[in-house]
Design an enzyme around this catalytic site. Structure first.
Site, mmCIF file in Angstrom:
data_model
loop_
_atom_site.group_PDB
_atom_site.id
_atom_site.type_symbol
_atom_site.label_atom_id
_atom_site.label_comp_id
_atom_site.label_asym_id
_atom_site.label_seq_id
_atom_site.Cartn_x
_atom_site.Cartn_y
_atom_site.Cartn_z
ATOM 1 N N SER A 14 32.327 46.495 39.440
ATOM 2 C CA SER A 14 33.714 46.503 39.887
ATOM 3 C C SER A 14 34.461 45.308 39.320
ATOM 4 O O SER A 14 33.872 44.423 38.716
ATOM 5 C CB SER A 14 33.809 46.599 41.407
ATOM 6 O OG SER A 14 33.255 45.483 42.009
ATOM 7 N N CYS A 15 35.770 45.353 39.504
ATOM 8 C CA CYS A 15 36.723 44.427 38.893
ATOM 9 C C CYS A 15 36.245 42.983 38.892
ATOM 10 O O CYS A 15 35.852 42.500 39.948
ATOM 11 C CB CYS A 15 38.045 44.522 39.635
ATOM 12 S SG CYS A 15 39.329 43.401 39.073
ATOM 13 N N PRO A 16 36.256 42.254 37.803
ATOM 14 C CA PRO A 16 36.742 42.649 36.473
ATOM 15 C C PRO A 16 35.624 43.130 35.546
ATOM 16 O O PRO A 16 35.831 43.189 34.341
ATOM 17 C CB PRO A 16 37.332 41.346 35.945
ATOM 18 C CG PRO A 16 36.402 40.298 36.491
ATOM 19 C CD PRO A 16 35.892 40.824 37.817
#
Lengths: 76, 185
Positions: A14-16
């Site tokens: 998940s981000c980033p």
């Protein structure tokens, strides 16, 4: 029919994570190469198009199936 | 005669316009400049997410670490820093590196950061300690504040490898002036 030269598997990240993984793989690709990005992060739906705009790479396809998002990017 | 003067004026005008456009282009580089002032985990985290994402997007990135923010750049193994009892006491109250950073709220003597770290691991979101390494690998310029180093008695040996040379406020302003995006976090 253009050929995908590289698949970037960022599923589960998940981000980033997905964009960082994509950027790393993109560095090794040639200009004009087509890369396929696989991700499960729902944030990628907005983030991959934004990244394409920021970085100047072309987003050719964006699709979703079985909880996996698939993007095709042409390297600038 | 008048027609020729007109041409000259027009040419001059065109030169001024193009110089102005060039100047504008220079002052708005494809760059993100962040002032990392706060050392809390929940501030350092978004700073590093934005930095790595900008670098992944091909932007130039510089992060100026000042005041409490500078403690994020302390080497993980380094415990007590400082040159006298005051700076040493400050470093005990405010331990360095993202691995030991506190939350700005719900810290609960370290339970908060531990839970956030556990959640991040479960959701595969990189922890600031990893993001810091990623940022460095991706060419994000991590710049320590010289004044904070002097004030807090932090030496280059206390800080991570691969940092830029320490700078002052004027250079930090220049970093911001030329950047299209400037943030103070």
């Amino acid at each position: 029919m253009a050929v995908i030269t590289r698949t970037v598997d960022a599923r589960g990240q998940s981000c980033p994570g997905p964009l960082v993984t994509l950027a790393r793989q993109l560095k090794e690709a040639q200009a004009g190469d087509l890369l396929e990005l696989l991700a499960t992060d729902p944030g990628s739906r907005s983030d991959v198009p934004s990244w394409a705009e920021l970085s100047g790479n072309e987003l050719l396809e964006a699709a979703e199936g079985n909880g996996v998002f698939r993007y095709v990017i042409r390297k600038r | 005669m008048s027609e020729r003067e007109m041409t000259n004026t027009e040419r001059e005008l065109a030169e001024v316009v193009s110089a102005a456009a060039e100047e504008r282009g220079r002052s708005k580089r494809d760059k993100l400049a962040i002032i990392a002032w706060d050392g809390h985990l929940d501030r350092i985290w978004p700073t590093l997410i934005l930095s790595t994402t900008a670098a992944a997007s091909g932007m130039e990135v510089s992060v100026f670490f000042t005041f409490w923010g500078l403690f994020a750049l302390v080497r993980p193994g380094v415990r007590i820093t400082g040159k006298d009892w005051m700076t040493k006491a400050l470093s005990v109250m405010n331990p360095g590196s993202p691995g030991r950073a506190k939350l700005s709220r719900y810290n609960f003597a370290g339970a908060g950061p531990w839970m956030l770290g556990k959640l991040a691991k479960d959701y595969k979101t990189p922890h600031p300690s990893e993001l810091l390494e990623m940022a460095r690998d991706m060419g994000v310029r991590l710049i320590p504040c010289q004044m904070t180093m002097d004030l807090m008695g932090l030496t280059k040996e206390d800080l991570l490898d691969g940092l830029e040379e320490p700078i002052g406020a004027a250079t930090a302003l220049l970093e911001m002036k030329e950047a299209a995006i400037q943030l103070f976090i």
